[in-house]
Design a protein around this motif. Structure first.
Motif, PDB file in Angstrom:
ATOM      1  N   SER A 184       0.827  -1.198   0.000  1.00  0.00           N
ATOM      2  CA  SER A 184       0.000   0.000   0.000  1.00  0.00           C
ATOM      3  C   SER A 184       0.872   1.264   0.000  1.00  0.00           C
ATOM      4  O   SER A 184       2.053   1.224   0.312  1.00  0.00           O
ATOM      5  CB  SER A 184      -0.934  -0.009   1.200  1.00  0.00           C
ATOM      6  OG  SER A 184      -0.185  -0.029   2.393  1.00  0.00           O
ATOM      7  N   CYS A 185       0.237   2.372  -0.348  1.00  0.00           N
ATOM      8  CA  CYS A 185       0.967   3.637  -0.502  1.00  0.00           C
ATOM      9  C   CYS A 185       1.663   4.091   0.773  1.00  0.00           C
ATOM     10  O   CYS A 185       2.782   4.596   0.715  1.00  0.00           O
ATOM     11  CB  CYS A 185       0.018   4.725  -0.987  1.00  0.00           C
ATOM     12  SG  CYS A 185      -0.424   4.538  -2.710  1.00  0.00           S
ATOM     13  N   HIS A 186       1.014   3.909   1.935  1.00  0.00           N
ATOM     14  CA  HIS A 186       1.654   4.393   3.164  1.00  0.00           C
ATOM     15  C   HIS A 186       2.919   3.603   3.473  1.00  0.00           C
ATOM     16  O   HIS A 186       3.868   4.128   4.030  1.00  0.00           O
ATOM     17  CB  HIS A 186       0.668   4.372   4.340  1.00  0.00           C
ATOM     18  CG  HIS A 186       0.420   3.016   4.920  1.00  0.00           C
ATOM     19  ND1 HIS A 186      -0.493   2.141   4.394  1.00  0.00           N
ATOM     20  CD2 HIS A 186       0.977   2.405   5.990  1.00  0.00           C
ATOM     21  CE1 HIS A 186      -0.500   1.025   5.105  1.00  0.00           C
ATOM     22  NE2 HIS A 186       0.386   1.158   6.075  1.00  0.00           N
ATOM     23  N   ARG A 187       2.960   2.334   3.095  1.00  0.00           N
ATOM     24  CA  ARG A 187       4.174   1.534   3.318  1.00  0.00           C
ATOM     25  C   ARG A 187       5.289   1.974   2.363  1.00  0.00           C
ATOM     26  O   ARG A 187       6.458   2.004   2.742  1.00  0.00           O
ATOM     27  CB  ARG A 187       3.874   0.051   3.169  1.00  0.00           C
ATOM     28  CG  ARG A 187       2.992  -0.454   4.304  1.00  0.00           C
ATOM     29  CD  ARG A 187       2.678  -1.908   4.164  1.00  0.00           C
ATOM     30  NE  ARG A 187       3.828  -2.755   4.368  1.00  0.00           N
ATOM     31  CZ  ARG A 187       4.281  -3.175   5.553  1.00  0.00           C
ATOM     32  NH1 ARG A 187       3.661  -2.805   6.652  1.00  0.00           N
ATOM     33  NH2 ARG A 187       5.315  -3.958   5.637  1.00  0.00           N
ATOM     34  N   ILE A 188       4.923   2.320   1.145  1.00  0.00           N
ATOM     35  CA  ILE A 188       5.914   2.825   0.189  1.00  0.00           C
ATOM     36  C   ILE A 188       6.480   4.144   0.700  1.00  0.00           C
ATOM     37  O   ILE A 188       7.695   4.357   0.697  1.00  0.00           O
ATOM     38  CB  ILE A 188       5.286   3.010  -1.213  1.00  0.00           C
ATOM     39  CG1 ILE A 188       4.937   1.660  -1.817  1.00  0.00           C
ATOM     40  CG2 ILE A 188       6.239   3.776  -2.133  1.00  0.00           C
ATOM     41  CD1 ILE A 188       4.111   1.736  -3.081  1.00  0.00           C
ATOM     42  N   ASP A 189       5.597   5.022   1.171  1.00  0.00           N
ATOM     43  CA  ASP A 189       6.044   6.310   1.719  1.00  0.00           C
ATOM     44  C   ASP A 189       6.962   6.101   2.920  1.00  0.00           C
ATOM     45  O   ASP A 189       7.992   6.773   3.050  1.00  0.00           O
ATOM     46  CB  ASP A 189       4.846   7.167   2.125  1.00  0.00           C
ATOM     47  CG  ASP A 189       4.025   7.624   0.930  1.00  0.00           C
ATOM     48  OD1 ASP A 189       4.550   7.616  -0.202  1.00  0.00           O
ATOM     49  OD2 ASP A 189       2.838   7.969   1.143  1.00  0.00           O
TER      50      ASP A 189
END
Length: 92
Positions: A2-7
């Motif tokens: 998910s995006c928050h993990r990438i961030d």
């Protein structure tokens, strides 16, 4: 992923990459995997391994995991907590 993990991963990678600007991304990931003790192929390296390693990399040996440290209470009275959970007031 998910995006928050990438961030989160990019945020954690940034200071490490600033110190090792001569490395490309794959070289950096291979180095981090080796530091973390990961022995499998790079294609099987998970974001969890990288995030955990990068968070713990800057803490000293014997330090508490950052996610656990925020919930830690010094000298917690477990007996009173268990009694309270069972509906018994330990102060009576």
């Amino acid at each position: 992923m998910s995006c928050h993990r990438i961030d989160e991963l990019i945020e954690l990678l940034d200071p490490v990459w600033q110190k090792n600007q001569q490395l490309n991304l794959v070289q950096m990931l291979a180095q981090l995997a080796q530091e973390a003790g990961f022995e499998g192929p790079l294609s099987e390296l998970t974001d969890d391994v990288l995030i955990y390693h990068l968070k713990m990399k800057e803490t000293g040996a014997g330090k508490m995991i950052p996610g656990i440290a925020k919930d830690y209470v010094e000298d917690y009275d477990w007996k009173a907590a268990i009694l309270k959970a069972r509906g018994i007031d330990p102060n009576e």
